[in-house]
Design an enzyme around this catalytic site. Structure first.
Site, PDB file in Angstrom:
ATOM      1  N   LYS A  14     -10.516  -9.734  -2.710  1.00 22.97           N
ATOM      2  CA  LYS A  14      -9.630 -10.901  -2.562  1.00 22.97           C
ATOM      3  C   LYS A  14     -10.180 -12.121  -3.295  1.00 22.97           C
ATOM      4  O   LYS A  14      -9.416 -12.930  -3.802  1.00 22.97           O
ATOM      5  CB  LYS A  14      -9.430 -11.230  -1.081  1.00 22.97           C
ATOM      6  CG  LYS A  14      -8.526 -10.232  -0.370  1.00 22.97           C
ATOM      7  CD  LYS A  14      -8.103 -10.756   0.986  1.00 22.97           C
ATOM      8  CE  LYS A  14      -7.157  -9.798   1.681  1.00 22.97           C
ATOM      9  NZ  LYS A  14      -6.808 -10.231   3.038  1.00 22.97           N
TER      10      LYS A  14
ATOM     11  N   LYS B 108      -0.167   2.080  -1.834  1.00 22.66           N
ATOM     12  CA  LYS B 108       0.506   2.117  -0.539  1.00 22.66           C
ATOM     13  C   LYS B 108       1.555   1.013  -0.418  1.00 22.66           C
ATOM     14  O   LYS B 108       1.483  -0.003  -1.107  1.00 22.66           O
ATOM     15  CB  LYS B 108      -0.510   2.053   0.602  1.00 22.66           C
ATOM     16  CG  LYS B 108      -1.250   0.758   0.747  1.00 22.66           C
ATOM     17  CD  LYS B 108      -2.125   0.812   2.004  1.00 22.66           C
ATOM     18  CE  LYS B 108      -2.619  -0.573   2.361  1.00 22.66           C
ATOM     19  NZ  LYS B 108      -3.238  -0.668   3.672  1.00 22.66           N
TER      20      LYS B 108
ATOM     21  N   LYS C 205       2.825  -5.417   2.301  1.00 18.75           N
ATOM     22  CA  LYS C 205       3.625  -6.638   2.423  1.00 18.75           C
ATOM     23  C   LYS C 205       3.189  -7.705   1.429  1.00 18.75           C
ATOM     24  O   LYS C 205       3.895  -8.673   1.219  1.00 18.75           O
ATOM     25  CB  LYS C 205       3.594  -7.168   3.860  1.00 18.75           C
ATOM     26  CG  LYS C 205       2.227  -7.425   4.429  1.00 18.75           C
ATOM     27  CD  LYS C 205       2.347  -7.705   5.922  1.00 18.75           C
ATOM     28  CE  LYS C 205       0.977  -7.780   6.582  1.00 18.75           C
ATOM     29  NZ  LYS C 205       1.063  -7.850   8.023  1.00 18.75           N
TER      30      LYS C 205
END
Ligand code: AMP
Ligand code: TRP
Length: 326
Positions: free
Chosen positions: A110, A192, A195
């Protein structure tokens, strides 16, 4: 067994969350003593718009209830209403090491994009997650692959604290969630369903309307081979067959066989209709909860009060052990 799970109230919830987190939780509440945290303190480690965050907290709560969580059985709580989370999070930060947090692959991934411009909270987030778990003498935590390293840290911190200050925490074990990450992105079956995806074509949101579902399934990436088969070499099709199987309870192989003669177009059309039918009662139930904010507030307040009772006893014990009492 005492089991704890947490979900971040960020963005939307999608089919992957439903089959990988919400439905398994409904199963767990039957046999286990289940704690479900709506972990809003985790959500704010990346910038959130306050009004939207508030909506997301209500939505996540409504989604768990609509999926079948019984607030009499499971303890459904909002993390920020239980002060011991932030408090133990701080206390554990004093025994966690910078080196062990720097090794966390999720933080590395991140922060790679944003460099120095990420919050300190994002860096120390795994310590807060350890606090979530250790406060309740949690024995087992259902985790997907991406959370395994964080759970390992929780175990290390529990062991270190017990060694340095005396037996205090239960060392939690992972329940490896095989469903987690199993639902793949519709627009790219190499990754995958997520969101945080840049395109809404990646996922089916739990609140997508019928026409949106039809369009997304129609444009789902498959392959140009002829015939319908369950085949690892055809991940897009395999993903559609698993979703079909989850909403109809048939096996992917049987479903594939029944579409062998009909082909992809009809499979997609029927899958879209099956999904619409499956989600309709869930959507209605979610909307029902959202239209009764007082009822939702009551459930969250009660769940948080029950969580608080347990957590505040633990935090007192921790303070005594650390010498933070008279
Ligand atoms: P996240 O949306 O990444 O915060 O995930 C919340 C939880 O939903 C995870 O711990 C998983 O259990 C579940 N989950 C998320 N994405 C998927 C997916 N694509 N397939 C199955 N389960 C998922
Ligand atoms: N870190 C988890 C996630 O991003 C959410 C979480 C926070 C959690 N605290 C937890 C999960 C405690 C399990 C147990 O999905």
């Amino acid at each position: 067994m005492r089991v704890l799970t947490g979900i971040q109230p960020t963005n939307i919830l999608h089919l992957g969350n439903y089959f990988g987190a919400l439905k398994p939780a409904v199963e767990l509440q039957r046999e286990d003593e289940l704690f479900i945290g709506i972990v809003d303190l985790h959500a704010i480690t990346v910038p959130q718009e306050p009004a939207q965050l508030k909506k997301n907290i209500a939505f996540a709560t409504a989604a768990y209830l609509a999926a079948g969580i019984d607030p009499k059985k499971a303890i459904l709580f909002q993390q920020s209403r239980v002060p011991a989370h932030a408090e133990l999070g701080w206390l554990l930060q004093t025994i966690a090491r910078i080196g062990e947090l720097e090794r966390m692959t999720q933080f590395k991934d991140k922060s790679k994009v944003k460099g120095q411009n990420v919050s300190v909270g994002l860096f120390t987030y795994p310590v807060l997650m350890a606090a979530d778990i250790l406060l309740y003498d949690t024995q087992a935590v259902p985790v997907g692959e991406d959370q395994k390293q964080h759970l390992e840290l929780a175990r290390d911190l529990a062991e270190r604290f017990n060694r340095d200050f005396g037996q205090t925490f239960v060392v939690p074990k992972p329940i490896i969630n095989i469903a987690s990450g199993r639902i793949l992105a519709l627009d790219n079956p190499e990754i995958k369903m997520s969101k945080s995806a840049p395109s809404p074509k990646n996922y089916i949101s739990l609140m997508d309307e019928a026409d949106v579902i039809r369009k997304k399934i129609k444009s789902a990436v498959t392959d140009s081979e002829t015939g319908i088969s369950v085949d690892d070499g055809r991940p897009g099709l395999k993903n559609l067959l698993s979703i079909f199987s989850l909403v109809t309870n048939g096996s992917p192989e049987d479903i594939a066989a029944s579409y062998a003669a009909k082909g992809m177009k009809e499979l997609k059309e029927d899958l879209a209709e099956a999904l619409i039918t499956h989600l309709a009662p869930l959507q209605a139930a979610i909307n029902d909860y959202l239209s009764q904010p007082d009822e939702l507030e009551k459930i969250v307040a009660e769940g948080s009060a029950r969580a608080n009772e347990i957590a505040s006893m633990k935090i007192s014990e921790v303070k005594v052990k650390m010498g933070l009492s008279l």
